[in-house]
Design an enzyme around this catalytic site. Structure first.
Site, PDB file in Angstrom:
ATOM      1  N   GLU A 139      98.666  81.140  35.469  1.00 29.72           N
ATOM      2  CA  GLU A 139      97.620  80.861  36.534  1.00 29.72           C
ATOM      3  C   GLU A 139      97.598  79.114  34.921  1.00 29.72           C
ATOM      4  O   GLU A 139      97.447  78.179  35.434  1.00 29.72           O
ATOM      5  CB  GLU A 139      96.702  80.758  37.428  1.00 29.72           C
ATOM      6  CG  GLU A 139      96.590  79.629  37.820  1.00 29.72           C
ATOM      7  CD  GLU A 139      97.675  79.807  38.998  1.00 29.72           C
ATOM      8  OE1 GLU A 139      98.171  78.917  39.764  1.00 29.72           O
ATOM      9  OE2 GLU A 139      98.068  81.109  39.341  1.00 29.72           O
ATOM     10  N   GLY A 172     103.324  86.730  40.673  1.00 28.61           N
ATOM     11  CA  GLY A 172     103.692  85.452  41.221  1.00 28.61           C
ATOM     12  C   GLY A 172     104.078  83.787  40.364  1.00 28.61           C
ATOM     13  O   GLY A 172     104.735  83.212  40.811  1.00 28.61           O
ATOM     14  N   LYS A 209     109.325  78.847  48.885  1.00 29.19           N
ATOM     15  CA  LYS A 209     108.510  78.522  47.440  1.00 29.19           C
ATOM     16  C   LYS A 209     108.139  78.710  46.623  1.00 29.19           C
ATOM     17  O   LYS A 209     108.359  79.767  45.789  1.00 29.19           O
ATOM     18  CB  LYS A 209     107.181  78.169  48.126  1.00 29.19           C
ATOM     19  CG  LYS A 209     107.039  77.386  49.191  1.00 29.19           C
ATOM     20  CD  LYS A 209     105.388  77.307  50.120  1.00 29.19           C
ATOM     21  CE  LYS A 209     104.884  78.445  49.870  1.00 29.19           C
ATOM     22  NZ  LYS A 209     103.172  77.977  50.605  1.00 29.19           N
ATOM     23  N   LEU A 237     104.360  98.672  39.838  1.00 30.22           N
ATOM     24  CA  LEU A 237     102.928  98.399  40.088  1.00 30.22           C
ATOM     25  C   LEU A 237     102.069  99.564  39.158  1.00 30.22           C
ATOM     26  O   LEU A 237     100.849  99.480  39.132  1.00 30.22           O
ATOM     27  CB  LEU A 237     103.171  98.421  41.756  1.00 30.22           C
ATOM     28  CG  LEU A 237     103.651  97.681  42.726  1.00 30.22           C
ATOM     29  CD1 LEU A 237     103.406  97.439  43.765  1.00 30.22           C
ATOM     30  CD2 LEU A 237     103.288  96.344  42.121  1.00 30.22           C
TER      31      LEU A 237
END
Length: 357
Positions: A139, A172, A209, A237
């Site tokens: 991030e 993400g 997006k 995962l």
């Protein structure tokens, strides 16, 4: 002399003429509604009207995107075609070209440490010419600088913008950054998402997006360009830290609270098992305590997300169930705490004991 134009002068009401667009011998021409269709008909229309200052043309051109979300197993098995050809309908025709397969891969550097060798082995076994670019897709680094780094490397490598999609492998943030880079390169280059976290599996991988942070605001720059395909393999995962599984479960809980009682009940009864097992079912029997819950919960989460996203892919309607909690959550995620608040946790705060621990 006045240059003020009436805001109602240019419209496609009864006063305007409507033209269809027909392609004949490689050339598009406009035709009135009363003309017969003797060529390839476009879904676009041109409306022409007169104003006090001249003519006004209104273009109505529907944009249709088709993309696939594919649940799969053993994605990195060299005998599995999905990673290379799963995005096309006629993979036999593409495989029969005889053309060298090229792929540019952007991969989160942490994911690369775990799966880099396996991905390399897959590509070599399939005789793929490739460039793999590990990046710190966190991030804090979600910026145009990272987008530009990708674009520079893609340009050096060289790809066919129609038949050689860029692969994004990671969480993400990675998928968002690569999606924006692909949408910018030659105005739109196809890309493929391979999510490696639970949140990306059920959320980032299924929508249109993309974006990066700007001016200390989350996803301030971005667009709406879906991938050619997203390939979802739950085996990734298995190596994800427990907290990231909890993060994805919190996002699933949000969708359950908003619209699906069945998903809520699965999370209520099987949530702790899903957290401990990390949604892994291979090697277990069909009667395993969590096997069916893992399959059902991810399927429902994806289906409910798609139900909300597909009719509103460009977010023309800002009243979106999938954004429940987003009024404050982006601000929380950008604040520097002694510990990080992840995307799934911030809108829900994991009200179920066991899901957020």
């Amino acid at each position: 002399m006045s240059h003020v134009t009436d805001c109602n002068d240019c419209d496609h009401s009864d006063k305007s003429k409507e033209f269809k667009l027909v392609q004949i011998n490689g050339t598009w021409t406009r035709q009135g509604e009363d003309c017969g269709d003797s060529g390839r008909l476009s879904s676009a229309r041109i409306f022409e009207s007169s104003t006090a200052n001249g003519l006004c043309w209104t273009v109505v051109s529907p944009i249709v995107f088709t993309y696939k979300i594919v649940q799969c197993e053993n994605l990195l098995d060299p005998t599995n075609d999905t990673l290379l050809f799963g995005h096309v309908d006629n993979c036999k025709e593409l495989k029969g070209h005889g053309k060298t397969i090229k792929r540019f891969i952007v991969i989160d550097e942490t994911v690369h440490e775990v799966y880099g060798d396996k991905i390399t082995a897959y590509l070599k076994a399939r005789n793929v010419t490739y460039k793999m670019l590990p990046l710190p897709t966190t991030e804090e680094n979600k910026s145009m600088q990272l987008v530009m780094k990708i674009l520079e490397e893609v340009h050096k490598f060289g790809i066919d913008r129609r038949s050689e999609p860029i692969l994004a492998i990671g969480g993400g943030v990675c998928l968002d950054i690569v999606g924006l880079a692909a949408s910018l390169y030659r105005r739109r280059t196809p890309y493929i998402r391979v999510p490696t976290t639970l949140l990306a599996y059920i959320d980032a991988s299924v929508g249109a997006k993309n974006g990066v942070n700007f001016a200390n605001c989350k996803n301030k720059l971005g667009g709406y360009i879906p991938p050619a395909a997203a390939f979802l393999d739950r085996s990734f995962l298995a190596t994800v830290p427990r907290r990231h599984i909890s993060n994805g479960l919190a996002e699933m809980l949000k969708m359950a609270l908003m619209k699906h009682r069945g998903l809520f009940e699965i999370l209520e009864t099987k949530g702790p098992d899903l957290l401990e097992s990390k949604f892994q079912t291979q090697g277990e029997t069909e009667t395993a305590n969590w096997a069916q819950a893992a399959s059902e919960s991810t399927r429902i989460a994806i289906e409910t997300m798609l139900e909300e996203l597909a009719p509103n892919l460009w977010e023309d309607d800002l009243d979106r169930l999938v954004d429940f909690g987003h009024l404050i959550s982006p601000e929380l995620e950008m604040v520097k705490f002694d510990y990080s608040i992840h995307f799934g946790h911030s809108p829900t705060c994991s009200p179920f004991k066991g899901l957020g621990s």
